[in-house]
Design a protein around this motif. Structure first.
Motif, PDB file in Angstrom:
ATOM      1  N   LYS A 229     -10.977   3.373   5.937  1.00 46.88           N
ATOM      2  CA  LYS A 229     -10.545   1.990   6.159  1.00 46.88           C
ATOM      3  C   LYS A 229     -10.856   1.089   4.973  1.00 46.88           C
ATOM      4  N   ARG A 230     -11.718   1.560   4.082  1.00 50.03           N
ATOM      5  CA  ARG A 230     -12.031   0.767   2.881  1.00 50.03           C
ATOM      6  C   ARG A 230     -10.901   0.824   1.861  1.00 50.03           C
ATOM      7  N   LEU A 231      -9.972   1.762   2.031  1.00 46.22           N
ATOM      8  CA  LEU A 231      -8.881   1.946   1.077  1.00 46.22           C
ATOM      9  C   LEU A 231      -7.796   0.910   1.362  1.00 46.22           C
ATOM     10  N   SER A 232      -7.878  -0.210   0.672  1.00 40.65           N
ATOM     11  CA  SER A 232      -6.974  -1.322   0.951  1.00 40.65           C
ATOM     12  C   SER A 232      -5.508  -0.974   0.697  1.00 40.65           C
ATOM     13  N   LYS A 233      -5.246  -0.031  -0.201  1.00 40.43           N
ATOM     14  CA  LYS A 233      -3.871   0.292  -0.551  1.00 40.43           C
ATOM     15  C   LYS A 233      -3.097   0.928   0.599  1.00 40.43           C
ATOM     16  N   ILE A 234      -3.805   1.513   1.566  1.00 37.25           N
ATOM     17  CA  ILE A 234      -3.110   2.160   2.681  1.00 37.25           C
ATOM     18  C   ILE A 234      -3.314   1.425   4.001  1.00 37.25           C
ATOM     19  N   SER A 235      -4.222   0.468   4.036  1.00 36.94           N
ATOM     20  CA  SER A 235      -4.533  -0.185   5.308  1.00 36.94           C
ATOM     21  C   SER A 235      -3.415  -1.092   5.806  1.00 36.94           C
ATOM     22  N   GLY A 236      -2.563  -1.576   4.911  1.00 39.60           N
ATOM     23  CA  GLY A 236      -1.512  -2.505   5.317  1.00 39.60           C
ATOM     24  C   GLY A 236      -0.194  -1.861   5.672  1.00 39.60           C
ATOM     25  N   TYR A 237      -0.092  -0.542   5.510  1.00 38.12           N
ATOM     26  CA  TYR A 237       1.170   0.160   5.778  1.00 38.12           C
ATOM     27  C   TYR A 237       1.008   1.116   6.965  1.00 38.12           C
ATOM     28  N   PRO A 238       2.017   1.223   7.814  1.00 39.11           N
ATOM     29  CA  PRO A 238       2.023   2.282   8.830  1.00 39.11           C
ATOM     30  C   PRO A 238       2.465   3.594   8.179  1.00 39.11           C
ATOM     31  N   PRO A 239       2.372   4.729   8.885  1.00 38.60           N
ATOM     32  CA  PRO A 239       2.881   5.984   8.322  1.00 38.60           C
ATOM     33  C   PRO A 239       4.364   5.840   7.971  1.00 38.60           C
ATOM     34  N   PRO A 240       4.827   6.491   6.895  1.00 43.12           N
ATOM     35  CA  PRO A 240       4.105   7.495   6.100  1.00 43.12           C
ATOM     36  C   PRO A 240       3.304   6.929   4.929  1.00 43.12           C
ATOM     37  N   PHE A 241       3.393   5.613   4.692  1.00 48.40           N
ATOM     38  CA  PHE A 241       2.799   5.043   3.483  1.00 48.40           C
ATOM     39  C   PHE A 241       1.358   4.570   3.676  1.00 48.40           C
TER      40      PHE A 241
END
Length: 375
Positions: free
Chosen positions: A115-127
């Motif tokens: 959850k600390r990875l901000s680059k993926i927290s704002g996108y739903p799958p697959p991104f």
């Protein structure tokens, strides 16, 4: 008469002074301009000789003029290494030289701190992982391990190879060469047994999604990591069933049948960082953003996702079995079956031509090595 003579003398004096002033300023102007003119001439001569090249980038941020030659600073860094010796940080250095925006830190797999990875927290799958945090937490509590095995983790310089499933691998006898890599990545259900001569026998990890996973348990390697690359929310639910060895009750939502069991202990299962899908799609290839949702032509193939992962986590990266030649319709599509190239159809989710442009940049820029020369 005397007055006329003095007037002539005065005019002569004025003209002489004006001539002297003209000569003075002309010489200064010439003196001031000569270094500029000389520098322009020198620059033209250097450009003609190919010693000065203007730096230009395409809209994705890659150099437009690519070659495999090492920049001078990398020649000094790697010049003294023996042939075949692993080059520490080579893939990152070469990638940065042709794509200055490249940033290496990106973990291979999700861990409990994802959850600390901000680059993926704002996108739903697959991104990304938005809306899937709870189920991912639940899965990671069971798998307990979030990296390669301890032996591979201790290697200071890793050579990785991504094995594509293309028919171009057939009859190339690359098996022994492939097995020499530290990390061998295979994709989906591509078999190994019976094809060792061409594809090798070593498998470090097999990256797949539910529809691409091997369905017959006896066809799995005895020791390799099972890595999920999730493209849909239901992919995480499927993985939960596999981790806890549960029979999936409902199989709706998949576009083909999926495996109902994976013969792996939870400790041998991983979740691929979805950032690699996001980076490959939006940054490297330039696919449509579509508000961060899966849409027409904005999903990279699993092979390109795996290569993107390797650029962040391996010191040297090679590929084999990549590249579809649509000009040879009777060539084998995959190395393990009789299906021909003519059977391939335009994909709704992928943009094969744009993806191939990206992979060609990596090969032409010397970032990756293509053993089968299909890209």
């Amino acid at each position: 008469m005397i007055r006329m003579k003095s007037s002539r003398s005065f005019m002569f004096l004025i003209c002489s002074i004006m001539v002297l002033i003209f000569l003075y300023f002309s010489s200064c102007k010439l003196h001031l301009r000569s270094p500029v003119q000389k520098s322009k001439a020198d620059l033209h001569r250097l450009l003609s000789a190919g010693r000065v090249v203007a730096t230009e980038y395409d809209k994705q941020g890659f150099l437009t003029k690519l070659d495999r030659n090492l920049p001078l600073e990398l020649q000094y860094k790697y010049g003294n290494l023996s042939k075949g010796e692993c080059k520490p940080g080579y893939a990152e250095a070469k990638m940065t030289s042709i794509y200055p925006k490249f940033s290496k830190p990106a973990p291979m797999f999700l861990d409990p701190n994802f959850k600390r990875l901000s680059k993926i927290s704002g996108y739903p799958p697959p991104f990304g992982v938005r809306t899937q945090e709870k189920i991912i937490d639940y899965i990671l509590q069971a798998t307990k391990r979030y990296s390669l095995d301890s032996e591979l983790d201790s290697i200071s310089c890793k050579k990785c190879i991504i094995i594509g499933n293309g028919g171009i691998l057939f009859n190339k006898s690359l098996g022994s060469q492939i097995d020499q890599y530290d990390v061998v990545v295979r994709l989906n259900e591509a078999p190994v047994v019976g094809f060792e001569k061409d594809v090798g026998s070593k498998t470090t990890m097999r990256i797949t999604y539910p529809e691409g996973a091997i369905q017959r348990p006896e066809r799995y390697e005895k020791s390799s990591l099972f890595v999920l690359s999730a493209f849909k929310p239901m992919d995480f639910r499927w993985l939960r069933h596999m981790v806890f060895n549960e029979k999936p009750r409902r199989m709706e939502g998949f576009w083909k049948s999926v495996a109902r069991a994976v013969p792996r202990d939870p400790e041998d299962m991983r979740i691929l960082n979805p950032y690699f899908i996001q980076e490959a799609a939006f940054k490297f290839i330039g696919l449509p953003h579509n508000s961060g949702l899966m849409g027409r032509g904005n999903i990279p193939t699993l092979g390109t996702v795996a290569i993107t992962m390797a650029l962040h986590n391996c010191d040297e990266v090679a590929v084999a079995g990549f590249g579809y030649d649509m000009n040879t319709p009777y060539a084998p599509l995959h190395y393990y079956e009789r299906l021909r190239m003519s059977a391939i159809r335009e994909s709704w989710t992928h943009n094969i031509s744009k993806e191939k442009e990206f992979l060609r940049k990596l090969v032409k820029g010397g970032v990756i090595q293509d053993l089968t020369h299909g890209i």
